[in-house]
Write an enzyme that holds these catalytic residues in place. Structure first.
Site: not given
Length: 287
Positions: A84, A209
């Site tokens: 990530d 998110g």
């Protein structure tokens, strides 16, 4: 067995749902996410930041742990192990360590340099059968030392990166890492629609998110988002459950101080969070 995220994201794009990327920080987090994905028959992406990788003693340790856990727990759903917000150097370390997917975050470079480095990594990932995520327009907020101002992406630059053959594209659309402030204006669906038009069938990624309202999540999926990243929400759930356990004095009862007991409430909280997100994203039963 670890797999590239390519197939799962293309299926998600075509089926109008999204696959969740849930970041891992230790054995408990990894186990909780894998067991939930298996229970719900959902594909899943395990995200590893460079900071988390360092904390877990290195990317080789992470890859070995995840691979062994998939085998020992008899996980049958597709699982991608994904770097990530990777640096250029970090990407090569994860390729060597046995990750099945990487993200090269070149959003802080001039677009020409972002294109140059991404193009090189596309070739390497194709040779290794790995998926590659690229980023245009930085994601706001701070996550594990990666700080972004939250600029909206330029659709023309998105097309330049997408045309290189990346698997998926993260485009800044006003989303941020961490908690969203009360005055957050929301996602820029105008930008998202323009990016979608520019890149065609490229699966899009929504970072940050945690805290985005369900209706915005669903609209983003309808506009081409096939991967949604969740990290902060799992951290908050883990911290709250652990705090309640200790404040209730349960760590002082019997052998409640045993780390396996101490970490259990937080682990269960992560499972519940992941389940809620998979339901919202629509990935349950799609393995």
């Amino acid at each position: 067995m670890l797999v590239s995220a390519k197939d799962m994201l293309e299926k998600a794009r075509d089926g109008k749902y999204a696959v969740g990327q849930f970041n891992i920080n230790n054995l408990e987090w990894t186990k909780a996410i894998l067991l939930t994905a298996e229970e719900l028959k959902s594909p899943v992406i395990l995200g590893v930041s460079e900071g988390a990788g360092k904390y877990m003693t290195g990317f080789k340790t992470v890859a070995a742990m995840v691979s062994a856990m998939i085998d020992e727990l008899k996980i049958t759903v597709p699982v991608a192990l994904h770097l990530d917000h990777g640096t250029y150097e970090g990407c090569y370390k994860c390729i060597e360590a046995g990750f099945s997917s990487i993200m090269f975050d070149g959003s802080h470079y001039p677009i020409e340099e972002n294109v140059e480095k991404t193009k090189e990594l596309v070739k390497v990932c194709e040779e290794k059968g790995m998926s590659l995520e690229a980023e245009v327009g930085s994601i706001g907020g701070e996550e594990d030392g990666v700080v972004g101002l939250g600029e909206c992406a330029d659709p023309k630059e998105c097309k330049m990166i997408a045309d290189l053959g990346v698997t998926m594209l993260a485009a800044g659309i006003g989303n941020i890492h961490g908690k969203y402030p009360e005055n957050w204006p929301g996602l820029s669906f105008e930008t998202l629609a323009a990016v979608k038009e520019a890149v065609g069938d490229m699966p899009l990624v929504l970072h940050g998110g945690t805290g985005i309202p369900a209706d915005m999540i669903k609209k983003a999926i309808s506009l081409g988002v096939a991967k949604i990243n969740v990290n902060t929400e799992c951290q908050l759930a883990f911290a709250e459950a652990t705090r309640k356990y200790i404040e209730a004095g349960k760590d002082q009862q019997g052998k409640g101080f045993d780390p396996r007991k101490l970490l259990a409430p937080g682990t269960e909280a992560i499972k519940e969070t992941v389940k809620e997100k998979m339901e919202l994203f629509g990935s349950i039963g799609k393995a």
